[in-house]
Design a protein around this motif. Structure first.
Motif, short mmCIF file in Angstrom:
data_model
loop_
_atom_site.label_atom_id
_atom_site.label_comp_id
_atom_site.label_asym_id
_atom_site.label_seq_id
_atom_site.Cartn_x
_atom_site.Cartn_y
_atom_site.Cartn_z
N TYR A 93 0.84 -1.21 0.00
CA TYR A 93 0.00 0.00 0.00
C TYR A 93 0.87 1.25 0.00
O TYR A 93 0.56 2.26 -0.64
N ARG A 96 2.06 2.03 -3.35
CA ARG A 96 0.99 2.62 -4.16
C ARG A 96 0.79 4.09 -3.81
O ARG A 96 0.32 4.87 -4.64
N TYR A 124 -7.90 -1.67 -8.20
CA TYR A 124 -9.18 -1.09 -8.62
C TYR A 124 -9.12 0.42 -8.82
O TYR A 124 -9.90 0.98 -9.58
N GLN A 125 -8.23 1.07 -8.06
CA GLN A 125 -8.31 2.54 -8.05
C GLN A 125 -6.97 3.17 -8.45
O GLN A 125 -5.92 2.56 -8.31
N GLN B 117 -12.27 -6.57 4.12
CA GLN B 117 -12.67 -5.33 4.76
C GLN B 117 -14.02 -5.42 5.50
O GLN B 117 -14.79 -4.47 5.52
N ARG B 150 -17.73 -0.26 -3.92
CA ARG B 150 -17.06 -1.49 -3.46
C ARG B 150 -15.70 -1.61 -4.14
O ARG B 150 -14.68 -1.85 -3.49
N GLN B 151 -15.69 -1.42 -5.44
CA GLN B 151 -14.43 -1.58 -6.18
C GLN B 151 -13.43 -0.49 -5.78
O GLN B 151 -12.26 -0.76 -5.54
N TRP B 152 -13.91 0.74 -5.73
CA TRP B 152 -13.02 1.85 -5.38
C TRP B 152 -12.41 1.67 -3.98
O TRP B 152 -11.23 1.96 -3.74
N SER B 153 -13.21 1.15 -3.05
CA SER B 153 -12.73 1.07 -1.66
C SER B 153 -11.94 -0.21 -1.38
O SER B 153 -11.30 -0.30 -0.34
N THR B 154 -11.99 -1.19 -2.29
CA THR B 154 -11.30 -2.46 -2.05
C THR B 154 -9.79 -2.28 -2.14
O THR B 154 -9.28 -1.88 -3.19
N PHE B 155 -9.11 -2.56 -1.06
CA PHE B 155 -7.66 -2.39 -0.97
C PHE B 155 -7.25 -0.96 -1.32
O PHE B 155 -6.26 -0.74 -2.01
N HIS B 156 -8.04 0.01 -0.89
CA HIS B 156 -7.66 1.40 -1.13
C HIS B 156 -6.36 1.68 -0.37
O HIS B 156 -6.33 1.58 0.86
#
Lengths: 140, 523
Positions: A93, A96, A124-125, B117, B150-156
């Motif tokens: 992380y 990243r 994803y982001q 999460q 969900r996608q944005w917050s996954t492993f943010h």
């Protein structure tokens, strides 16, 4: 010296000064940010900085992740180091968020670090690294 | 139903591999329990007194029969043959062995599920309206927007070590069926001048210091949805309190800063974040939305129901809700039968609900924040057959939103006619001060606390988790187990005496105020 470094340039030997010290002392090129210090205060001075060290006194304190991204988002390209209570499973992380060197209090198992950086092929982001978000892979 | 593509599957599979490695290192003693704790917590694994508890995510409460059957399989194979559906639209297993956890995650991944999460100081499972896609009053289906989150917050990478856990709910109607304003962020999709946008309510929550979230921005253009969320989180991550675990939720930050100042800081951060290109293109939302297209309803399905069986008619009136499609209905299955623990379901019952969903509800189920199960799309002509199957499986308690919840109270009020005389009365009971049972949001709330080895119950009146969100007020000194049942009865008797016309308990309470009830209880 960082224990783990993901840069090809020469490591800087100059010790990092405190944020207050840096803002008063025009010739320093390395600064250390505590968790509660505002990374944005460094933005006017990024061109003369070679190293920003961000302190993690406790691994649970995640403010440094935001500080790192803020500096990268502002265009900082020098060394960005996470120092302190930094654990193996946080390195991915932190990478990243823009960190490219690590000075953990306790030595890290190099094999475990390597494994932790290779589990995920996708993200994803968008963040401060070069990973292409999944939605971009889907739609080009 | 959302379906994983190769990327979603690869990410969830990678999580299984990563967590298996972490468990291996823990069992080998390479990492300490203190270092392992945040890792297992981000996989929903809590260490309790006698065993590990595993919480599995059910994103926005939606699942299909194949996934539901996997939940039954896990209960059977790794637990004591039952699971517990939670107020957060998740399921928990209470008797898990650490060494089994990797195999359970692998089983879940095989049906596009995970425990990512579901605990830890990160963005938790996104919740939504359990009637999404079936309710007539929604401006859009909220689930694609929940999936985007969900996608944005996954492993943010920036928001995985927040000051405290972070819960987001997304709804799309004025009626709030998800207690949206009692979340860290509550999002209501709205339209303005024909365009879709999102109203952001930030800083709500239950727990020891309950607060109703103030409106931070009334209309975020939908193309800024993720950027604005990111800005909300970044301000919290930087400035939320970390000196005291009980003051670390975003509600405290907003309470201390003031909603206007927090909104100003978010606006400033947003102006910057918007330049980073984190919002996906409209094509991504279209891709996700396609998975939530309405099922193939039979346009000629009859709209009438034969009510000649009186027991069926009672259930119909209480547990079945109107659907936007003529000829169809929304069915609520109560997991709060008299004498049962709210939210508990046996493996066999979970399988029955999966079978019924497959047969009668286009293969879809929902978990609700009231710990019930919804079959969202049932043809009215099938209702009677379905009800008979529910009776067979002991799942036909006709008590949705009625005052039958905790066991003793349920027994006292077991007479259904009496319950229906009382009408809509949302009783919420928490077994601990952390408000896991949402007692602040019950029309009548009960908080059970252990005081020197004996149970003590506090009574709260006037809460609501709906669009008229309010927090219950503590009546006064607490009660023992029998005393609390008597107190609830005195409150309901007083309500029947004071009520005017069709007033619900909550309406009467709001009209006459707290004092008449307090007087009735303590005399």
């Amino acid at each position: 010296m960082a224990e783990l470094r993901f840069r090809n340039d020469e490591a800087l030997e100059q010790p990092a000064v405190t944020l207050d010290g840096f803002l008063q002392q025009s010739n320093a090129t390395a600064v250390r940010l505590e968790p509660d210090e505002d990374a944005r205060l460094l933005i006017p001075h990024l061109d003369r900085l070679a190293l920003v060290e961000i302190a993690f006194p406790k691994f649970r304190d995640g403010r440094g992740y935001s500080s790192a991204r803020i500096l990268r988002e502002a265009g900082y390209r020098g060394e960005l180091r996470a120092a302190g209570d930094v654990l193996v499973d946080q390195i991915a992380y932190m990478r990243r968020c823009g960190f490219d060197s690590f000075l953990p209090d306790a030595p890290l198992d190099a094999e475990a670090v390597q494994a932790s950086l290779t589990f995920y092929d996708h993200a994803y982001q968008r963040a401060a690294d070069t990973a292409v978000p999944v939605w971009k892979l889907r739609h080009g | 139903m959302y379906k994983y593509d190769q990327y979603d599957q690869a990410i969830v599979d990678a999580r299984v591999a990563e967590f298996s490695d972490q468990v291996r290192r823990r069992l080998a003693g390479d990492i300490t329990e203190d270092q392992f704790k945040p890792l297992r917590l981000m996989n929903g694994l809590y260490l309790q007194l006698h065993a590990y508890m595993l919480r599995v995510a059910i994103p926005y409460g939606t699942l299909d029969s194949r996934q539901m059957r996997m939940l039954a399989h896990i209960a059977r194979k790794y637990d004591r043959d039952y699971g517990h559906f939670t107020t957060r639209q998740n399921i928990q297993y209470n008797w898990i062995k650490l060494e089994d956890a990797p195999a359970i995650l692998a089983d879940l991944a095989s049906v596009e599920m995970h425990a990512i999460q579901t605990s830890g100081n990160c963005i938790r499972n996104i919740s939504s309206d359990q009637y999404a896609g079936a309710a007539a009053d929604e401006v859009a289906d909220p689930r694609p927007w929940a999936e985007l989150l969900r996608q944005w917050s996954t492993f943010h990478p920036e928001f995985s070590y927040l000051p405290r856990k972070f819960k987001i709910a997304v709804i799309a109607s004025d009626e709030d069926r998800a207690a949206m304003k009692l979340h860290d962020i509550g999002i209501q999709l709205v339209t303005r001048d024909g365009k879709l946008g999102a109203a952001f309510y930030v800083g709500g929550g239950m727990g020891r210091t309950p607060m109703v979230a103030p409106l931070i921005k009334d209309f975020v253009p939908i193309e800024d949805y993720l950027s604005y969320s990111e800005a909300c989180l970044r301000v919290y991550n930087r400035y939320g309190r970390r000196d005291n675990i009980y003051k670390a939720r975003i509600k405290i930050l907003i309470h201390e800063l003031g909603a206007a100042e927090y909104a100003r800081q978010v606006e400033e951060e947003f102006a910057h974040v918007k330049t980073l290109g984190i919002d996906p293109p409209a094509a991504e939302l279209e891709r996700i939305s396609a998975f939530f297209a309405p099922p193939a309803f039979d346009a000629g399905a009859p709209d009438s129901v034969d009510r000649s069986d009186p027991d069926f008619a009672v259930w119909l009136d209480q547990n079945v809700k109107p659907h936007k499609q003529p000829g169809y209905a929304i069915v609520n299955i109560s997991l709060k039968p008299v004498g049962g623990i709210p939210g508990d379901a046996s493996s066999a019952q979970i399988d029955v609900m999966a079978d019924l969903a497959e047969r009668y509800s286009f293969d879809e189920l929902r978990v609700t924040h009231a710990q019930n199960i919804v079959l969202p799309h049932v043809a009215k002509r099938d209702l009677y057959a379905m009800w008979q199957a529910l009776v067979e499986a002991d799942l036909a308690a006709p008590n949705l939103d009625l005052i039958s919840d905790a066991q003793k109270i349920a027994q006292r009020f077991a007479d259904l006619d009496r319950q229906r005389t009382l009408g809509e009365l949302k009783l919420k009971i928490s077994g601990c001060i952390n408000a896991c049972g949402h007692h602040h949001a019950g029309h009548i709330g009960i908080l059970g606390v252990d005081r020197k080895g004996t149970e003590n119950y506090q009574l709260l009146l006037g809460g609501s988790g709906a669009e008229d969100t309010s927090l219950g007020k503590i009546t006064g000194p607490g009660f023992d187990e029998d005393g609390i049942v008597d107190a609830v009865e005195r409150v309901t008797d007083k309500y029947l005496e004071l009520r005017e016309g069709e007033e619900r308990f909550l309406d009467t309470y709001r009209r006459v105020g707290f004092d008449p009830f307090k007087e009735a209880i303590y005399g």
